[in-house]
Design a protein around this motif. Structure first.
Motif, PDB file in Angstrom:
ATOM      1  N   GLU A   8      53.307  50.940  30.610  1.00 28.51           N
ATOM      2  CA  GLU A   8      54.004  50.607  31.858  1.00 28.51           C
ATOM      3  C   GLU A   8      53.930  49.087  32.050  1.00 28.51           C
ATOM      4  N   ASN A   9      55.058  48.465  32.401  1.00 32.02           N
ATOM      5  CA  ASN A   9      55.060  47.022  32.640  1.00 32.02           C
ATOM      6  C   ASN A   9      54.433  46.737  34.008  1.00 32.02           C
ATOM      7  N   VAL A  10      53.234  46.165  34.001  1.00 34.88           N
ATOM      8  CA  VAL A  10      52.497  45.974  35.258  1.00 34.88           C
ATOM      9  C   VAL A  10      52.454  44.505  35.682  1.00 34.88           C
ATOM     10  N   GLY A  11      53.242  43.655  34.989  1.00 32.38           N
ATOM     11  CA  GLY A  11      53.194  42.203  35.239  1.00 32.38           C
ATOM     12  C   GLY A  11      53.174  41.835  36.710  1.00 32.38           C
ATOM     13  N   ASP A  12      54.146  42.322  37.483  1.00 31.01           N
ATOM     14  CA  ASP A  12      54.249  41.926  38.904  1.00 31.01           C
ATOM     15  C   ASP A  12      53.078  42.448  39.718  1.00 31.01           C
ATOM     16  N   LYS A  13      52.592  43.630  39.355  1.00 31.20           N
ATOM     17  CA  LYS A  13      51.505  44.254  40.129  1.00 31.20           C
ATOM     18  C   LYS A  13      50.191  43.485  39.996  1.00 31.20           C
ATOM     19  N   LEU A  14      50.097  42.646  38.958  1.00 31.57           N
ATOM     20  CA  LEU A  14      48.847  41.913  38.729  1.00 31.57           C
ATOM     21  C   LEU A  14      48.737  40.666  39.586  1.00 31.57           C
ATOM     22  N   ARG A  15      49.852  40.249  40.202  1.00 34.49           N
ATOM     23  CA  ARG A  15      49.852  38.960  40.902  1.00 34.49           C
ATOM     24  C   ARG A  15      49.491  39.078  42.370  1.00 34.49           C
ATOM     25  N   THR A  16      49.179  40.285  42.871  1.00 33.84           N
ATOM     26  CA  THR A  16      48.895  40.427  44.307  1.00 33.84           C
ATOM     27  C   THR A  16      47.506  39.860  44.629  1.00 33.84           C
ATOM     28  N   GLU A  17      47.293  39.530  45.926  1.00 34.02           N
ATOM     29  CA  GLU A  17      46.009  38.977  46.363  1.00 34.02           C
ATOM     30  C   GLU A  17      44.884  40.006  46.179  1.00 34.02           C
ATOM     31  N   VAL A  18      45.220  41.302  46.400  1.00 35.48           N
ATOM     32  CA  VAL A  18      44.203  42.360  46.251  1.00 35.48           C
ATOM     33  C   VAL A  18      43.685  42.390  44.808  1.00 35.48           C
ATOM     34  N   VAL A  19      44.616  42.330  43.853  1.00 33.20           N
ATOM     35  CA  VAL A  19      44.202  42.356  42.441  1.00 33.20           C
ATOM     36  C   VAL A  19      43.457  41.064  42.087  1.00 33.20           C
ATOM     37  N   ALA A  20      43.922  39.929  42.632  1.00 31.60           N
ATOM     38  CA  ALA A  20      43.252  38.647  42.331  1.00 31.60           C
ATOM     39  C   ALA A  20      41.790  38.690  42.794  1.00 31.60           C
ATOM     40  N   GLN A  21      41.571  39.200  43.981  1.00 32.39           N
ATOM     41  CA  GLN A  21      40.205  39.275  44.504  1.00 32.39           C
ATOM     42  C   GLN A  21      39.352  40.225  43.654  1.00 32.39           C
ATOM     43  N   ALA A  22      39.940  41.393  43.318  1.00 30.41           N
ATOM     44  CA  ALA A  22      39.208  42.382  42.519  1.00 30.41           C
ATOM     45  C   ALA A  22      38.907  41.811  41.121  1.00 30.41           C
ATOM     46  N   ALA A  23      39.871  41.044  40.581  1.00 32.15           N
ATOM     47  CA  ALA A  23      39.667  40.446  39.251  1.00 32.15           C
ATOM     48  C   ALA A  23      38.493  39.477  39.304  1.00 32.15           C
ATOM     49  N   SER A  24      38.433  38.712  40.382  1.00 33.74           N
ATOM     50  CA  SER A  24      37.360  37.740  40.507  1.00 33.74           C
ATOM     51  C   SER A  24      36.007  38.459  40.619  1.00 33.74           C
ATOM     52  N   GLU A  25      35.995  39.614  41.273  1.00 32.24           N
ATOM     53  CA  GLU A  25      34.739  40.376  41.378  1.00 32.24           C
ATOM     54  C   GLU A  25      34.299  40.916  40.020  1.00 32.24           C
ATOM     55  N   VAL A  26      35.231  41.589  39.312  1.00 40.51           N
ATOM     56  CA  VAL A  26      34.826  42.192  38.028  1.00 40.51           C
ATOM     57  C   VAL A  26      34.478  41.115  36.996  1.00 40.51           C
ATOM     58  N   ALA A  27      35.117  39.918  37.151  1.00 41.89           N
ATOM     59  CA  ALA A  27      34.874  38.839  36.184  1.00 41.89           C
ATOM     60  C   ALA A  27      33.459  38.261  36.314  1.00 41.89           C
TER      61      ALA A  27
END
Ligand code: DC
Length: 228
Positions: free
Chosen positions: A84-103
């Protein structure tokens, strides 16, 4: 493969890294590793599958089994998760915050290590991230750390969002950028910092083309490749 054709570009968000890396990969005809996308995909998959963002083992297991691919589409790259092409879904603030947590979780970072190293293939690689020159590819001969003042990065983000029709406050963007910078630079595992042998480029007053030229000049000097 050998590390000859390998350029690492690290730096904070808004430094222009992403754009510079895309242009360089295209000019040189090399592969591109957008390592931030891997952290974002993992965060997105964890949110979808309701994996807790502090469950290090479950996140690391997910990181090892993610079915991810990056496919060129002519003008850019499609990011596929389970096809599934998820490119756009990755740019949201919710995902950015979660990415920073898991990172910030060591087990997660080591689970993603082999996946990142596997991008190093002929004819060469541009590696974009926070720890490309320090942790993932310490052997690289050309390492760049691209920086810019927090105010300039906030202004760039503000312009991007305004162009997309969003009504945003520059003061809020600046405070979010400063908060994320602090977290990235002070985390215990793989903090954002220039490798000892990195060239630091401050892009505050430079155009994208000027940054690209600087990187290519350094690359020609160090790798003796022709970028004509
Ligand atoms: O570059 P980006 O905004 O897409 O990165 C998303 C998140 O992942 C960000 O919080 C920083 C983190 N990251 C990291 O810790 N190490 C990397 N090599 C790349 C990104």
């Amino acid at each position: 493969m050998s590390v000859e054709n390998l350029i690492t570009i690290d730096g904070p968000s808004g430094s222009g890294k992403g754009t510079v890396c895309h242009i360089l990969a295209k000019k040189l005809g090399w592969h591109l590793l957008d390592s931030g996308a891997l952290y974002r995909i993992l965060a997105y998959a964890a949110l979808q599958q309701k994996v807790a963002l502090n469950d290090a083992q479950a996140l690391a297991d997910l990181a090892l089994t993610l079915d991810v691919s990056f496919v060129s589409n002519g003008s850019g790259v499609d990011t596929l998760l389970n096809d599934e092409n998820v490119g756009d879904k990755l740019r949201t603030e919710v995902v950015a915050q979660a990415a920073s947590e898991v990172a910030s979780i060591e087990l997660v970072r080591s689970a993603l290590l082999a996946r990142q190293k596997a991008f190093l293939q002929q004819p060469g690689l541009i590696a974009d991230g926070r720890d490309m020159g320090t942790v993932v590819f310490p052997e690289a001969k050309v390492k760049i750390f691209l920086d810019a003042s927090a105010e300039e990065r906030a202004q760039r983000r503000f312009n991007q969002l305004q162009d997309k029709g969003f009504n945003v406050s520059i003061a809020q963007i600046l405070s979010e950028i400063k908060e994320r910078d602090y977290r990235d630079r002070n985390r215990a595992v793989a903090p954002l910092r220039p490798a000892d042998d990195a060239l630091v480029i401050d892009s505050t007053t430079l155009t994208i083309d000027q940054v690209v030229d600087k990187v290519l000049t350094l690359t020609e000097l160090k790798l003796k490749i022709s970028t004509e």
